[in-house]
Design an enzyme around this catalytic site. Structure first.
Site, PDB file in Angstrom:
ATOM      1  N   HIS A  23     -64.182 -24.608  89.684  1.00  0.00           N
ATOM      2  CA  HIS A  23     -64.153 -23.287  90.331  1.00  0.00           C
ATOM      3  C   HIS A  23     -65.571 -22.733  90.485  1.00  0.00           C
ATOM      4  O   HIS A  23     -65.872 -21.598  90.083  1.00  0.00           O
ATOM      5  CB  HIS A  23     -63.285 -22.312  89.524  1.00  0.00           C
ATOM      6  CG  HIS A  23     -62.710 -21.208  90.366  1.00  0.00           C
ATOM      7  ND1 HIS A  23     -61.475 -20.660  90.121  1.00  0.00           N
ATOM      8  CD2 HIS A  23     -63.206 -20.540  91.442  1.00  0.00           C
ATOM      9  CE1 HIS A  23     -61.232 -19.705  91.005  1.00  0.00           C
ATOM     10  NE2 HIS A  23     -62.273 -19.616  91.818  1.00  0.00           N
ATOM     11  N   GLU A  57     -56.066 -23.117  85.262  1.00  0.00           N
ATOM     12  CA  GLU A  57     -57.465 -23.378  84.944  1.00  0.00           C
ATOM     13  C   GLU A  57     -57.772 -22.949  83.516  1.00  0.00           C
ATOM     14  O   GLU A  57     -57.196 -21.979  83.030  1.00  0.00           O
ATOM     15  CB  GLU A  57     -58.375 -22.621  85.929  1.00  0.00           C
ATOM     16  CG  GLU A  57     -58.194 -23.079  87.368  1.00  0.00           C
ATOM     17  CD  GLU A  57     -59.119 -22.351  88.340  1.00  0.00           C
ATOM     18  OE1 GLU A  57     -59.872 -21.462  87.890  1.00  0.00           O
ATOM     19  OE2 GLU A  57     -59.080 -22.665  89.551  1.00  0.00           O
TER      20      GLU A  57
END
Length: 398
Positions: free
Chosen positions: A281, A258
Site C-alpha cells: 500500500h 492488510e
C-alpha cells in the site's frame, strides 16, 4: 489546544499545526475503538491515515473533537454520517498523491511487460538468463483505465506520452484527455485492453466489482493492476487466471485485508506467483506526496478552526469566506429545511448587527452558513441562534 496525529503522518503537518498554536501528539501506529477514544480525551483535531477506524461510537464519545483529517485519499475508515450529525467536518487529500500513484503504476506496467521481477530474482540467485522471451515494449499497447478521476486522467496523460493507446470506462461523464477513447461498458474495455488498471473509490457498491467474470473477459495474456482499493478485487479469482496463463502478470498495492502495524505478517493468496508484483500500500508513499498531504490536510483543519471554512470537506456543505480583517464570524450548521437563513438574518437584524459578508451552502440533510458581523459576538447571540428551529450548532469562529 491539542492535536493527535496517528500512523506516521509527515512532519509538515506537525509544523502547520504547531504554528497555529496546537500541542501535537504523535503516535506511529493506528488506533481504533476504545484505545482511540481514550487517546482523544482533550484532543481538538485528529489526523489519521487508512488503518485507523473512526466509528460512530468514537465520534459520539470524543466530546472535545472539532475536526478530523484523513491524510490520504480514502475516507471509508470514518463514519461520515455520524461525523456530520455531530457537526464534525472531515477533510482528506483528494489530489496530493495522484502523481505518486501514477508513477508507481507506470513503473509496474513496464516491469510486468519486461518481466523484470523474474530477471532480477534469477540474477540474485546467480543465474544469467539473457533472453527476450516474454518481454515486450509498452509502446503501442492499449491501457484500459477503470475509473477516470484524478489519478486515472493523470495516468492517461503519462501513458500516452510513453506511446500507449488509452481507453477508459467510468460511470460518471468524464472529459476525455488527449487521444483517450471512452468505452460505453466495462465489458467493452476488457475486450480491447492489454493492461487493465483500476482507479475506483471505496464506496460500498464497488466491493467485489472485479472477479471471475471480469477476469474471464480480459484479453488472453493481458496484465492487471490494482492500486485503488483491496475490496474491489477477488484475489482468489485473479490467482486462478494467473496460474492458468490467461493473465500474463499482475501488480497489486492494496488488499482486502492488510496488516495493521509495521512488520506484521502479510497473508495473501497471490504470494509466490511468477510475474506478480506485491507492494504494501505504498502508492502514496513518496516523500513528495506525504509532504504535500501533510501540508494540505493540516491546512484544512486549521482553516476550519480559524476561519470556519469547510471547503473540500467530504461530509459537510462546502463554504468558504475570505479571511476576516475585523469584526466577528459566526458559523451555523443547520438542517436543510426552508426558512433557516431568513430566521437567522432576522435575528441578527434584531440584535442590531451589521452583516458584512455571508455564504451558505446546502448538501443532503444539512446546510452550513458563515456570517461576518461588525463588532464582537457574545454567547448570548449563540444561544439565540441555537433556538432557531432547524439550527444544530453555532460557534464563534477563530
Amino acid at each position: 489546544m491539542k492535536a493527535l496525529l496517528l500512523e506516521n503522518i509527515h512532519p509538515t503537518a506537525v509544523d502547520v499545526l504547531e504554528s497555529a498554536g496546537y500541542d501535537v501528539e504523535q503516535h506511529p501506529g493506528s488506533l481504533s475503538g476504545p484505545d482511540l477514544l481514550a487517546a482523544l480525551d482533550g484532543v481538538s483535531l485528529l489526523g489519521i491515515r487508512s488503518n485507523s477506524s473512526v466509528t460512530a461510537e468514537v465520534i459520539q464519545g470524543a466530546h472535545d473533537l472539532e475536526a478530523l483529517g484523513c491524510f490520504c485519499i480514502g475516507t471509508n475508515q470514518v463514519d461520515l454520517t455520524a461525523a456530520a450529525a455531530r457537526a464534525l467536518p472531515v477533510f482528506n487529500a483528494p489530489y496530493s498523491n495522484s502523481r505518486s500513484v501514477v508513477e508507481l503504476v507506470i513503473g509496474e506496467i513496464i516491469a510486468l511487460a519486461r518481466r523484470l521481477m523474474e530477471k532480477t530474482e534469477r540474477m540474485h540467485a546467480g543465474v544469467w538468463d539473457k533472453s527476450a522471451k516474454g518481454s515486450h515494449e509498452v509502446r503501442g499497447r492499449t491501457l484500459g483505465i477503470v475509473g477516470y478521476g484524478n489519478i486515472g486522467t493523470q495516468l492517461s496523460n503519462v501513458a500516452e506520452a510513453l506511446g500507449m493507446r488509452v481507453a477508459f470506462y467510468d460511470i460518471a461523464d468524464r472529459p476525455i484527455h488527449g487521444n483517450a477513447r471512452r468505452c460505453n461498458s466495462l465489458d467493452e474495455l476488457l475486450g480491447i485492453a492489454d493492461v487493465i488498471s483500476l482507479h475506483v473509490d471505496g464506496r460500498p457498491g464497488n466491493a467485489g466489482m472485479f472477479g471471475e467474470e471480469q477476469f474471464a473477459k480480459m484479453k488472453p495474456r493481458a496484465m492487471f493492476i490494482n492500486a485503488s482499493r483491496g475490496m474491489v478485487v477477488d484475489d482468489v479469482a485473479l490467482r486462478a487466471h494467473i496460474e492458468s496463463g490467461h493473465i500474463a502478470g499482475a501488480a497489486l498495492d492494496v488488499f482486502p485485508v492488510e496488516p495493521k502495524a509495521q512488520g506484521d505478517t502479510f497473508e495473501s493468496v497471490l504470494r509466490g506467483l511468477d510475474n506478480v508484483i506485491l507492494t504494501p500500500h505504498v502508492g502514496a508513499s513518496t516523500q513528495e506526496a506525504q509532504e504535500e498531504i501533510g501540508w494540505f490536510v493540516a491546512g484544512k483543519l486549521v482553516g476550519y478552526v480559524r476561519e470556519g471554512s469547510t471547503g473540500l470537506s467530504v461530509n459537510l456543505p462546502n463554504v468558504q469566506l475570505p479571511p476576516r480583517t475585523s469584526g466577528s464570524r459566526l458559523g451555523v450548521l443547520h438542517h436543510n429545511v426552508p426558512g433557516v437563513l431568513a430566521q437567522l438574518n432576522t435575528l441578527l437584524g434584531q440584535d442590531g448587527r451589521n452583516l458584512t459578508a455571508q455564504s451558505l451552502a446546502t448538501a443532503g440533510e444539512y446546510g452550513y452558513v458563515l456570517s461576518d458581523l461588525e463588532g464582537p459576538v457574545g454567547d448570548d447571540l449563540v444561544r439565540s441562534v441555537l433556538a432557531v428551529p432547524g439550527a444544530m450548532t453555532a460557534r464563534i469562529v477563530g
